[in-house]
Design a protein around this motif. Structure first.
Motif, PDB file in Angstrom:
ATOM      1  N   SER A 204      52.033  68.453  37.705  1.00 11.23           N
ATOM      2  CA  SER A 204      51.803  68.049  38.991  1.00 11.23           C
ATOM      3  C   SER A 204      51.296  69.396  40.117  1.00 11.23           C
ATOM      4  O   SER A 204      50.313  69.408  40.874  1.00 11.23           O
ATOM      5  CB  SER A 204      52.890  67.459  39.502  1.00 11.23           C
TER       6      SER A 204
ATOM      7  N   HIS B 110      47.414  69.713  41.832  1.00 11.07           N
ATOM      8  CA  HIS B 110      47.285  69.953  43.175  1.00 11.07           C
ATOM      9  C   HIS B 110      46.020  70.720  43.511  1.00 11.07           C
ATOM     10  O   HIS B 110      45.355  70.155  44.464  1.00 11.07           O
ATOM     11  CB  HIS B 110      48.679  70.581  44.024  1.00 11.07           C
TER      12      HIS B 110
ATOM     13  N   ILE C  65      43.645  61.148  36.904  1.00 13.00           N
ATOM     14  CA  ILE C  65      44.621  61.444  37.841  1.00 13.00           C
ATOM     15  C   ILE C  65      44.040  61.526  39.187  1.00 13.00           C
ATOM     16  O   ILE C  65      42.925  62.325  39.466  1.00 13.00           O
ATOM     17  CB  ILE C  65      44.998  62.870  37.626  1.00 13.00           C
ATOM     18  N   LYS C  66      44.595  60.687  40.117  1.00 10.19           N
ATOM     19  CA  LYS C  66      44.064  60.632  41.272  1.00 10.19           C
ATOM     20  C   LYS C  66      44.717  61.264  42.546  1.00 10.19           C
ATOM     21  O   LYS C  66      46.244  61.101  42.200  1.00 10.19           O
ATOM     22  CB  LYS C  66      44.018  58.968  41.715  1.00 10.19           C
ATOM     23  N   ASN C  67      44.210  61.549  43.546  1.00  6.53           N
ATOM     24  CA  ASN C  67      45.092  62.166  44.766  1.00  6.53           C
ATOM     25  C   ASN C  67      45.794  61.133  45.352  1.00  6.53           C
ATOM     26  O   ASN C  67      45.312  60.148  46.058  1.00  6.53           O
ATOM     27  CB  ASN C  67      43.994  62.872  45.660  1.00  6.53           C
ATOM     28  N   THR C  68      47.118  61.205  45.264  1.00  9.08           N
ATOM     29  CA  THR C  68      47.826  60.033  46.054  1.00  9.08           C
ATOM     30  C   THR C  68      48.362  60.542  47.297  1.00  9.08           C
ATOM     31  O   THR C  68      49.287  59.948  48.023  1.00  9.08           O
ATOM     32  CB  THR C  68      49.211  59.964  44.950  1.00  9.08           C
ATOM     33  N   ALA C  69      48.245  61.662  47.634  1.00 11.03           N
ATOM     34  CA  ALA C  69      48.603  62.424  49.119  1.00 11.03           C
ATOM     35  C   ALA C  69      48.023  61.542  50.331  1.00 11.03           C
ATOM     36  O   ALA C  69      46.900  61.161  50.072  1.00 11.03           O
ATOM     37  CB  ALA C  69      48.187  63.857  49.097  1.00 11.03           C
ATOM     38  N   SER C  70      48.826  61.165  51.119  1.00  5.74           N
ATOM     39  CA  SER C  70      48.234  60.428  52.100  1.00  5.74           C
ATOM     40  C   SER C  70      47.572  60.946  53.126  1.00  5.74           C
ATOM     41  O   SER C  70      47.598  62.353  53.102  1.00  5.74           O
ATOM     42  CB  SER C  70      49.369  59.614  52.994  1.00  5.74           C
TER      43      SER C  70
END
Length: 449
Positions: free
Chosen positions: A171, A175, A444-449
């Motif tokens: 992880s 990033h 893998i996708k960006n899950t950050a809001s």
């Protein structure tokens, strides 16, 4: 020397002979100072006049053995003054000259703020990719699949093998990759998230494995460690593990401001677990001379009894921020390179880096005697080094300042992102085949809001 003069008159009737006898009499007054290189070899330089004549040789890390037993006996234990008599000043002149020559030879990695990472770490990147100058074949890539986690970047999308040995470490890597996707070419790489590197340099063919750290016997390609974002060692004070270098930088700089040089405690400081017996001499010296060194072992997951902390209960952990209370901070390698190192510099303290050839991607630009003080692996020069720093507070403060300035200017998260971008761009040019999506990867996708 009346005895010698009388014999000279008996056997020599001319001025030439008298002159020769005088030379013989004076010869023992010239002493030599041994200089040991990192490789363990010895060199000698004249020190009879107290001025010294030692220099940096071919850029090697040197650690000087300047004082014999008589010199050490004459050193006042616990002296923390910044002034020095002329005799003491002469004692340290070789060290001062070594620092001066290191500064003269030093070439800052960059003066261009806009492109400093491309200048600053270009040498490290180029060196790591040199073994692959003839290109990387598909067979070479397939041969290292079991040495790490497979990542692919295709059409600005990130894919990874489902299994990752340490999910938080993956992880931490992802990033940066996700943030840079739009600027990265199609590529695939095997990323080792273990502590230990994988690609021995003596193999017939170089193995294209990415690792965060290596020593001189490995050819792994260095990448910025996951700990710049998350997945670092977890201890009581950092239960989620070291990470978020951007936030830690701010906290360390605040702590450095709260503990200015004049208020720092002038002792050598270390807190950490006993991952290696190499650290024992420092802990034992601390018990003998607590006014010189404050070093103690803390508990780690392998701790079973006080035998694991040299016969005493484990000491309390000390936060990295609280390290900034001390002037001289010791850094030891762990299983591989030390995650601690970059943090210590931001305390605006002198980093005493114990000899090791384990490196991360940014280590080559940190220079001994410019940014830190090198210490022998067996710690035999600790007493001398600490006496030097205490007696030469101006020299110590300047080294601390240069180390802090380097890490502050050249090791931000932006620098880390730029290195990832440059590394993957250059690495991708070496692939001699077109990258095709593997059946065993998922996006893998960006899950950050």
């Amino acid at each position: 020397m009346p005895g010698l003069a009388t014999h000279a008159e008996l056997f020599c009737k001319n001025l030439v002979c008298i002159f020769l006898f005088i030379l013989v009499a004076l010869a023992p007054l010239t002493s030599s100072t041994e200089v040991r290189s990192e490789s363990g070899s010895s060199e000698f330089c004249s020190a009879g006049n107290g001025e010294g004549d030692c220099s940096i040789n071919s850029g090697r890390v040197l650690s000087l053995e300047l004082l014999d037993e008589r010199d050490l006996a004459e050193t006042t234990p616990g002296d923390t003054g910044t002034g020095a008599s002329s005799t003491t000043s002469d004692k340290w002149s070789v060290y001062r000259k070594l620092v001066s020559e290191a500064l003269e030879a030093y070439r800052p990695c960059s003066t261009d703020k806009e492109s400093n990472v491309r200048v600053c770490y270009r040498r490290a990147l180029k060196k790591d990719l040199e073994p692959f100058a003839d290109g990387i074949s598909r067979d070479a890539f397939l041969s290292v699949l079991d040495h790490g986690t497979v990542y692919q970047i295709i059409n600005n999308r990130l894919y990874r093998q489902r299994d990752c040995l340490f999910p938080s470490r993956c992880s931490g890597i992802e990033h940066f990759l996700l943030k840079l996707l739009k600027d990265l070419p199609d590529t695939e790489m095997v990323v080792n998230v273990r502590d230990y590197p994988q690609a021995y340099a003596n193999h017939a063919a170089a193995a294209p494995v990415f690792s965060f750290s290596k020593s001189s016997v490995f050819d792994d390609i260095l990448y910025p460690a996951w700990t710049f974002w998350e997945g670092g060692p977890a201890i009581m004070l950092y239960p989620q593990g070291l990470g978020r270098w951007d936030l830690m930088r701010d906290r360390l700089l605040q702590s450095a401001d709260a503990h200015p040089w004049e208020k720092k405690t002038p002792v050598g400081f270390f807190r950490g677990s006993r991952t290696s017996a190499d650290r024992d001499p420092l802990v034992l010296l601390s018990r003998q001379q607590p006014g010189l060194v404050d070093a103690a072992y803390t508990k780690n997951q392998a701790w079973r009894s006080e035998d694991d902390t040299l016969g005493l209960p484990p000491a309390d952990e000390v936060s990295l921020e609280d390290h900034c209370q001390y002037k001289y901070l010791f850094n030891f390698r762990g299983v591989a390179a030390s995650f601690r190192l970059k943090h210590l510099f931001l305390c605006d303290a002198v980093v005493l880096n114990v000899e090791s050839d384990w490196v991360e991607f940014f280590y080559d630009e940190l220079k001994p005697w410019v940014h830190y003080i090198p210490v022998r692996k067996d710690l035999s020069d600790v007493q001398i080094i600490l006496d030097l720093l205490r007696a030469n507070d101006d020299l110590a403060r300047q080294i601390a300042s240069r180390g802090k300035e380097f890490v502050f200017r050249h090791l931000s998260l932006t620098n880390v992102e730029d290195y990832w971008k440059d590394l993957l761009t250059e690495y991708s040019k070496l692939l001699r085949y077109a990258v095709v999506k593997r059946p065993d990867v998922y996006e893998i996708k960006n899950t950050a809001s």
